[in-house]
Design a protein around this motif. Structure first.
Motif, PDB file in Angstrom:
ATOM      1  N   SER A  30     -63.950  28.866 -20.974  1.00 13.15           N
ATOM      2  CA  SER A  30     -64.154  27.710 -21.842  1.00 13.15           C
ATOM      3  C   SER A  30     -65.542  27.751 -22.453  1.00 13.15           C
ATOM      4  N   SER A  32     -66.340  25.494 -25.419  1.00 11.84           N
ATOM      5  CA  SER A  32     -66.653  24.267 -26.161  1.00 11.84           C
ATOM      6  C   SER A  32     -66.139  23.069 -25.383  1.00 11.84           C
ATOM      7  N   SER A  49     -69.587  16.491 -29.147  1.00 14.70           N
ATOM      8  CA  SER A  49     -69.148  17.854 -28.879  1.00 14.70           C
ATOM      9  C   SER A  49     -70.379  18.656 -28.462  1.00 14.70           C
ATOM     10  N   ASN A  92     -62.197  23.531 -24.379  1.00 15.46           N
ATOM     11  CA  ASN A  92     -61.396  24.483 -25.134  1.00 15.46           C
ATOM     12  C   ASN A  92     -61.359  25.773 -24.328  1.00 15.46           C
ATOM     13  N   ASN A  96     -57.780  29.016 -26.442  1.00 14.53           N
ATOM     14  CA  ASN A  96     -57.964  28.102 -27.574  1.00 14.53           C
ATOM     15  C   ASN A  96     -57.058  26.888 -27.479  1.00 14.53           C
ATOM     16  N   LEU A  98     -56.977  22.957 -26.057  1.00  9.58           N
ATOM     17  CA  LEU A  98     -57.859  21.886 -25.629  1.00  9.58           C
ATOM     18  C   LEU A  98     -57.207  21.151 -24.472  1.00  9.58           C
TER      19      LEU A  98
ATOM     20  N   SER B  33     -51.963  19.139 -33.517  1.00 10.02           N
ATOM     21  CA  SER B  33     -51.653  19.247 -32.088  1.00 10.02           C
ATOM     22  C   SER B  33     -50.888  18.017 -31.645  1.00 10.02           C
ATOM     23  N   ASP B  96     -60.360  22.832 -38.169  1.00 10.77           N
ATOM     24  CA  ASP B  96     -60.224  24.199 -37.662  1.00 10.77           C
ATOM     25  C   ASP B  96     -60.858  25.217 -38.607  1.00 10.77           C
ATOM     26  N   THR B 100     -61.720  27.262 -33.868  1.00 12.32           N
ATOM     27  CA  THR B 100     -61.856  26.677 -32.535  1.00 12.32           C
ATOM     28  C   THR B 100     -61.322  25.256 -32.549  1.00 12.32           C
ATOM     29  N   ILE B 101     -60.381  25.024 -31.666  1.00 15.62           N
ATOM     30  CA  ILE B 101     -59.798  23.692 -31.578  1.00 15.62           C
ATOM     31  C   ILE B 101     -60.681  22.818 -30.706  1.00 15.62           C
ATOM     32  N   GLY B 102     -60.907  21.622 -31.096  1.00 11.01           N
ATOM     33  CA  GLY B 102     -61.657  20.719 -30.235  1.00 11.01           C
ATOM     34  C   GLY B 102     -62.019  19.426 -30.895  1.00 11.01           C
TER      35      GLY B 102
END
Lengths: 110, 115
Positions: A30, A32, A49, A92, A96, A98, B33, B96, B100-102
């Motif tokens: 991980s 992020s 974040s 993440n 990839n 979450l 998502s 995106d 990177t997803i978040g």
């Protein structure tokens, strides 16, 4: 074992105090991490974040990441009753995806 | 800028039926998502779509499926509903830009009750 773990709380702090919310993760891949806030009956909203080791500050919020210890935290300074909510930590992972922790319920008492 | 829109907001079904939920992402967001949220299990990842392709899938049975259209709108379907499928289904979109997803932006959710 969940990939992202949080103490469910409730964490109760007096108004004006610092609230400290913690999160651990198991996937060393991980990279992020994210903190979401969810008020009762509402959907989660992103508040912070963090992508690298160390601290990241945004107003009253500070996110901290320690990859060696696999630990993420969120500090809320000068806590207000309006900060009362469930705080969700998310990571993440290497795939990839979450993944969210179970959330910590924060109660700020006037 | 309009947020993520989910329809319907509430629905009641009976066991054995199927349901289709819809999600319109924020304009310009290509990743969508889906998550299931229950009091006992929290937020659990269902799947993620990007440019009409499923990039990731969570640990749910095949009764749960989804798709994404060319305009980035997404649908998820649950067939042969079970009581345990009662939950809040959340859709989230992401820009995106870096792969990177978040940083997700959630819709208000579709609350499904299975009787």
């Amino acid at each position: 074992q969940k990939e992202v773990e949080q103490n469910s709380g409730p964490l109760s702090v007096p108004e004006g105090a610092i609230a400290s919310l913690n999160c651990t993760y198991s996937d060393r891949g991980s990279q992020s991490f994210f903190w979401y806030r969810q008020y009762s009956g509402k959907s989660p909203e992103l508040i912070m974040s963090i992508y690298s080791n160390g601290d990241k500050e945004d107003g009253r919020f500070t996110a901290q990441l320690n990859k060696a210890s696999q630990y993420v935290s969120l500090l809320i300074r000068d806590s207000q009753p309006s900060d009362s909510a469930t705080y969700l930590c998310a990571g993440n992972n290497a795939g990839n995806m979450l993944t969210f922790g179970g959330g910590t319920r924060l109660m700020v008492k006037p | 800028k309009a947020g993520v829109t989910q329809t319907p907001r509430y629905l009641i079904k009976t066991r054995g039926q199927q349901v289709t939920l819809s999600c319109s992402p924020i304009s310009g967001h290509r990743s969508v998502s889906w998550y299931q949220q229950t009091p006992g299990q929290g937020l659990q990842f269902l799947f993620e779509y990007f440019s009409e392709t499923q990039r990731n899938k969570g640990n749910f049975p095949g009764r749960f499926s989804g798709r994404q259209f060319s305009n980035s709108r997404s649908e998820m379907n649950v067939s042969t509903l079970e009581l345990g499928d009662s939950a809040l289904y959340l859709c989230a979109s992401s820009l995106d830009s870096g792969g990177t997803i978040g940083e997700l932006f959630f819709g208000e959710g579709s609350r499904l009750t299975v009787l």
